[in-house]
Design a protein around this motif. Structure first.
Motif, PDB file in Angstrom:
ATOM      1  N   LYS A 271      -2.260   7.881   7.985  1.00  0.00           N
ATOM      2  CA  LYS A 271      -1.543   7.002   7.057  1.00  0.00           C
ATOM      3  C   LYS A 271      -0.061   6.909   7.404  1.00  0.00           C
ATOM      4  CE  LYS A 271      -4.690   7.092   3.169  1.00  0.00           C
ATOM      5  NZ  LYS A 271      -4.923   7.444   1.762  1.00  0.00           N
TER       6      LYS A 271
ATOM      7  N   HIS B  43      10.848   8.769  -9.050  1.00  0.00           N
ATOM      8  CA  HIS B  43      10.198   9.344 -10.228  1.00  0.00           C
ATOM      9  C   HIS B  43       9.494   8.257 -11.034  1.00  0.00           C
ATOM     10  CE1 HIS B  43       9.806  10.949 -14.300  1.00  0.00           C
ATOM     11  NE2 HIS B  43       9.858  12.147 -13.764  1.00  0.00           N
TER      12      HIS B  43
ATOM     13  N   LYS C 224       5.163  15.534   7.160  1.00  0.00           N
ATOM     14  CA  LYS C 224       5.044  14.761   5.924  1.00  0.00           C
ATOM     15  C   LYS C 224       5.017  15.694   4.728  1.00  0.00           C
ATOM     16  CE  LYS C 224       4.341  11.602   2.913  1.00  0.00           C
ATOM     17  NZ  LYS C 224       5.512  10.823   2.500  1.00  0.00           N
TER      18      LYS C 224
ATOM     19  N   TYR D  63       0.238   4.403  10.103  1.00  0.00           N
ATOM     20  CA  TYR D  63       0.007   3.051   9.590  1.00  0.00           C
ATOM     21  C   TYR D  63       1.058   2.630   8.555  1.00  0.00           C
ATOM     22  CZ  TYR D  63      -2.957  -1.003   8.518  1.00  0.00           C
ATOM     23  OH  TYR D  63      -3.462  -2.270   8.378  1.00  0.00           O
ATOM     24  N   ARG D  64       1.964   3.577   8.174  1.00  0.00           N
ATOM     25  CA  ARG D  64       3.025   3.351   7.192  1.00  0.00           C
ATOM     26  C   ARG D  64       2.511   3.223   5.759  1.00  0.00           C
ATOM     27  NH1 ARG D  64       8.350   0.948   6.897  1.00  0.00           N
ATOM     28  NH2 ARG D  64       8.706   1.409   9.056  1.00  0.00           N
ATOM     29  N   THR D  65       1.272   3.626   5.518  1.00  0.00           N
ATOM     30  CA  THR D  65       0.861   3.706   4.119  1.00  0.00           C
ATOM     31  C   THR D  65       1.610   4.867   3.479  1.00  0.00           C
ATOM     32  OG1 THR D  65      -1.288   2.771   4.598  1.00  0.00           O
ATOM     33  CG2 THR D  65      -1.136   4.074   2.604  1.00  0.00           C
ATOM     34  N   TYR D  66       1.909   5.890   4.291  1.00  0.00           N
ATOM     35  CA  TYR D  66       2.796   6.963   3.856  1.00  0.00           C
ATOM     36  C   TYR D  66       4.096   6.871   4.636  1.00  0.00           C
ATOM     37  CZ  TYR D  66      -1.135   9.494   1.668  1.00  0.00           C
ATOM     38  OH  TYR D  66      -2.184   9.868   0.882  1.00  0.00           O
ATOM     39  N   LEU D  67       5.189   7.204   3.970  1.00  0.00           N
ATOM     40  CA  LEU D  67       6.467   7.272   4.664  1.00  0.00           C
ATOM     41  C   LEU D  67       6.577   8.627   5.343  1.00  0.00           C
ATOM     42  CD1 LEU D  67       8.919   5.732   2.044  1.00  0.00           C
ATOM     43  CD2 LEU D  67       8.018   4.661   4.114  1.00  0.00           C
TER      44      LEU D  67
ATOM     45  N   PHE E  19       5.218  15.660   0.417  1.00  0.00           N
ATOM     46  CA  PHE E  19       5.231  14.858  -0.806  1.00  0.00           C
ATOM     47  C   PHE E  19       6.136  15.561  -1.800  1.00  0.00           C
ATOM     48  CE2 PHE E  19       1.132  13.845   1.077  1.00  0.00           C
ATOM     49  CZ  PHE E  19       1.174  12.461   1.033  1.00  0.00           C
ATOM     50  N   ASN E  20       6.967  14.742  -2.467  1.00  0.00           N
ATOM     51  CA  ASN E  20       7.829  15.289  -3.495  1.00  0.00           C
ATOM     52  C   ASN E  20       7.315  14.769  -4.837  1.00  0.00           C
ATOM     53  OD1 ASN E  20       9.871  16.325  -4.963  1.00  0.00           O
ATOM     54  ND2 ASN E  20      11.523  15.378  -3.794  1.00  0.00           N
ATOM     55  N   LEU E  21       6.635  15.635  -5.585  1.00  0.00           N
ATOM     56  CA  LEU E  21       6.006  15.188  -6.825  1.00  0.00           C
ATOM     57  C   LEU E  21       6.985  15.308  -7.981  1.00  0.00           C
ATOM     58  CD1 LEU E  21       2.537  16.924  -6.328  1.00  0.00           C
ATOM     59  CD2 LEU E  21       3.288  14.681  -5.518  1.00  0.00           C
ATOM     60  N   HIS E  22       7.639  14.186  -8.284  1.00  0.00           N
ATOM     61  CA  HIS E  22       8.666  14.195  -9.336  1.00  0.00           C
ATOM     62  C   HIS E  22       8.073  14.502 -10.705  1.00  0.00           C
ATOM     63  CE1 HIS E  22      11.686  12.843  -6.611  1.00  0.00           C
ATOM     64  NE2 HIS E  22      11.014  11.746  -6.287  1.00  0.00           N
ATOM     65  N   LEU E  23       6.817  14.123 -10.913  1.00  0.00           N
ATOM     66  CA  LEU E  23       6.238  14.323 -12.243  1.00  0.00           C
ATOM     67  C   LEU E  23       5.933  15.788 -12.502  1.00  0.00           C
ATOM     68  CD1 LEU E  23       3.776  11.306 -12.513  1.00  0.00           C
ATOM     69  CD2 LEU E  23       6.193  11.418 -13.059  1.00  0.00           C
TER      70      LEU E  23
ATOM     71  N   ASP F 171       0.830  -1.213   0.000  1.00  0.00           N
ATOM     72  CA  ASP F 171       0.000   0.000   0.000  1.00  0.00           C
ATOM     73  C   ASP F 171       0.861   1.259   0.000  1.00  0.00           C
ATOM     74  OD1 ASP F 171       0.687  -0.843   2.579  1.00  0.00           O
ATOM     75  OD2 ASP F 171      -0.854   0.379   3.506  1.00  0.00           O
ATOM     76  N   GLN F 172       2.039   1.172   0.635  1.00  0.00           N
ATOM     77  CA  GLN F 172       2.912   2.353   0.645  1.00  0.00           C
ATOM     78  C   GLN F 172       3.493   2.628  -0.752  1.00  0.00           C
ATOM     79  OE1 GLN F 172       6.995   2.193   1.472  1.00  0.00           O
ATOM     80  NE2 GLN F 172       6.642   3.983   0.189  1.00  0.00           N
TER      81      GLN F 172
ATOM     82  N   GLN G 199       6.431   6.789  -9.318  1.00  0.00           N
ATOM     83  CA  GLN G 199       5.320   7.749  -9.343  1.00  0.00           C
ATOM     84  C   GLN G 199       4.655   7.756 -10.708  1.00  0.00           C
ATOM     85  OE1 GLN G 199       6.528  11.632  -7.872  1.00  0.00           O
ATOM     86  NE2 GLN G 199       6.874  10.832  -5.815  1.00  0.00           N
TER      87      GLN G 199
ATOM     88  N   ASP H 246       2.252   6.057  -1.804  1.00  0.00           N
ATOM     89  CA  ASP H 246       3.270   7.082  -1.539  1.00  0.00           C
ATOM     90  C   ASP H 246       4.609   6.670  -2.157  1.00  0.00           C
ATOM     91  OD1 ASP H 246       4.527   9.337  -0.542  1.00  0.00           O
ATOM     92  OD2 ASP H 246       4.770   8.535   1.478  1.00  0.00           O
TER      93      ASP H 246
END
Lengths: 276, 240
Positions: free
Chosen positions: B56, A266, B13, B59-63, B15-19, A257-258, A269, A262
């Motif tokens: 999240k 690159h 937290k 719960y580790r769904t997000y780092l 987010f780094n959006l590479h796109l 799920d991670q 994603q 998340d």
């Protein structure tokens, strides 16, 4: 915490360029892409390290040509890696350095594999049942009636129709061929099952039944699996953790799920954002 | 046994959006709080203030980008959920930490009874007992008996959500994370879910929950954490 069952360290497979006469150059190891800039050798897998824990399904995802299959097939000794170590079950010995007899023993008793292409995993000159029985014979099963009983058991477990046991693989559907590969792989109760794109090319309902089967096998027989797939839906459903590969390298890994919610790299994603 | 179960320190937290040319998006910043055993922490805040992201991360769904999430199990050593190995998280999710997501990703071709039973079997409960508890839980959440062997993908939104809640609550975990469990439910169903959560709390489960309804939040929570995105978060005792 659960114990590990397979530990892989620095697995590397390089196919030397024709002009290299089977040798690699020092630059190959420093290369960051698929091709060595200095000698042109192909770096299929570069220094892959990971651990497979007991009873887990470890997914491997990545585009075609990223080295997923080479990784799995090296572990099944189909391909001899250029460098690297792998340990099974806390044993101290690097399995890549075992002699061919010991390797065969591991393949017969500890591991099973289902290839994307059934022609790699099945002998098309003998019957479906014969393919599975072959695996039992190498494990010293001798009694005809016991073998027959075990075959029925395996056919039932993998939901193969018993009346097709004596048919040749070429007369069976793609989904059935995959099931025979899995029945064959399960024959000697392996600890590890390698599944290389088991569902690609199958229609949705057949694919669904195969996925159910894999899940059931994992829960009932408590087998650890490495599941190679480029289908994120399949991985989401089955994998506990995922390794993401690109150009022969494991670029990231994490809980399923991670990785899907998340992703850090690159490429991951891009992949996740392209999911339908 | 320590009376604290969770200690969150300076959690952030991004987010780094590479796109999008490595665009950085801040979900929340510098959140700290402690949760005592058996306590109910409600999370409030505008939409986009990082409420779900916080859950999240736990719960580790997000780092986690910065900070620590120290979990004190009822037995054993403290574990930093932000940095411990994935395997440890898998194990904790099976036995100790429950999570109710906002949306239920239905598993195809698995009956709702099996989904809930499976959750218990993973925790180590034997098959018969697991099936029994699963049926009980589904009944208490008003899922009609005739649907037990049906696939949730064919259920209504509210039924799906209750199956989702059932599979998390049935495990009676030490820590329960819930993200708007009642958002898609009507009033009677929502009230029953809240009752069940409260029943667990009474049995010692610590709860961190997001509720969009302010009344629900104030009725239940011992403490309220108000998330303010980049500006951090405030925590205060809720005098019910």
């Amino acid at each position: 915490m659960r114990e590990w069952i397979l530990k892989v360290e620095g697995l590397t497979k390089i196919y030397p360029a024709p002009a290299q006469n089977g040798r690699i150059c020092p630059e190959c190891l420093k290369s960051t892409a698929n091709k060595c800039v200095s000698c042109g050798s192909t770096i299929a897998v570069a220094s892959a390290s990971f651990t497979l824990y007991q009873r887990e399904i470890l997914g491997v995802m990545g585009e075609s040509g990223s080295g997923k299959s080479i990784l799995v097939r090296s572990l099944y000794f189909d391909i001899i890696p250029t460098f690297g170590e792998a340990y099974l079950n806390r044993e101290r010995k690097n399995i890549f350095q075992l002699n061919s007899q010991e390797k065969r023993r591991l393949k017969n008793f500890n591991m099973g594999i289902a290839y994307q292409n059934p022609h790699l995993g099945l002998n098309f000159d003998i019957s479906a049942g014969g393919n599975v029985a072959e695996k039992l014979l190498v494990a010293n099963w001798r009694s005809h009636s016991n073998i027959r009983k075990r075959l029925i058991d395996l056919f039932e477990k993998t939901e193969l129709p018993l009346n097709r046991m004596d048919d040749f693989p070429s007369t069976l559907s793609g989904g059935m061929q995959q099931r025979i590969q899995i029945a064959k792989a399960l024959a000697n109760n392996p600890e590890i099952l390698f599944l290389d794109e088991p569902t690609s090319g199958l229609d949705l309902s057949v694919q669904a039944r195969l996925l159910d089967l894999i899940k059931e096998i994992q829960q009932e027989l408590k087998i650890s699996m490495i599941l190679v797939s480029h289908d994120l839906g399949v991985l989401r459903l089955l994998a506990d953790r995922i390794l993401v590969m690109k150009e022969g390298r494991i670029i990231e890994s994490g809980l399923t799920d991670q990785i899907l919610e998340d992703p850090q790299c690159h490429y991951t994603q891009l992949l996740v954002n392209s999911m339908l | 046994m320590k009376d604290i179960i969770l200690e969150v320190r300076n959690l952030s937290k991004n987010f780094n959006l590479h796109l999008l040319g490595d665009k950085a998006v801040v979900a929340f910043q510098n959140v700290s709080f402690t949760l005592k055993r058996g306590e109910f922490l409600g999370i409030a805040g505008k939409s986009g203030s990082g409420k779900s992201s916080l859950i999240k991360c736990i719960y580790r769904t997000y780092l986690t980008t910065y900070g620590e999430i120290i979990y004190y199990p009822d037995n054993g050593n403290p574990i930093d959920l932000a940095s411990c190995p994935d395997e440890e998280i898998i194990d904790l999710r099976r036995r100790k930490i429950g999570y109710v997501s906002q949306f239920f990703g239905a598993i195809p071709r698995v009956s709702c009874e099996d989904i809930v039973t499976q959750a218990l079997i993973q925790q180590g409960v034997n098959k018969d007992e697991a099936r029994n508890s699963a049926q009980n839980m589904l009944s208490r959440l008003l899922i009609p008996k005739k649907l037990f062997d049906a696939y949730p993908s064919t259920f209504s939104g509210g039924e799906k959500q209750r199956v989702n809640i059932a599979q998390a609550l049935v495990k009676e975990t030490e820590l329960l994370l819930i993200d708007e469990p009642t958002a898609s439910l009507d009033k009677p169903a929502g009230d029953i879910v809240l009752e069940e959560i409260f029943r667990l709390k009474k049995r010692g489960t610590s709860v961190i929950g997001i509720f969009h309804d302010d009344k629900e939040l104030r009725g239940f929570a011992d403490k309220i954490l108000v998330m303010e995105g980049e500006k951090g978060a405030r925590i205060y005792e809720n005098d019910k």
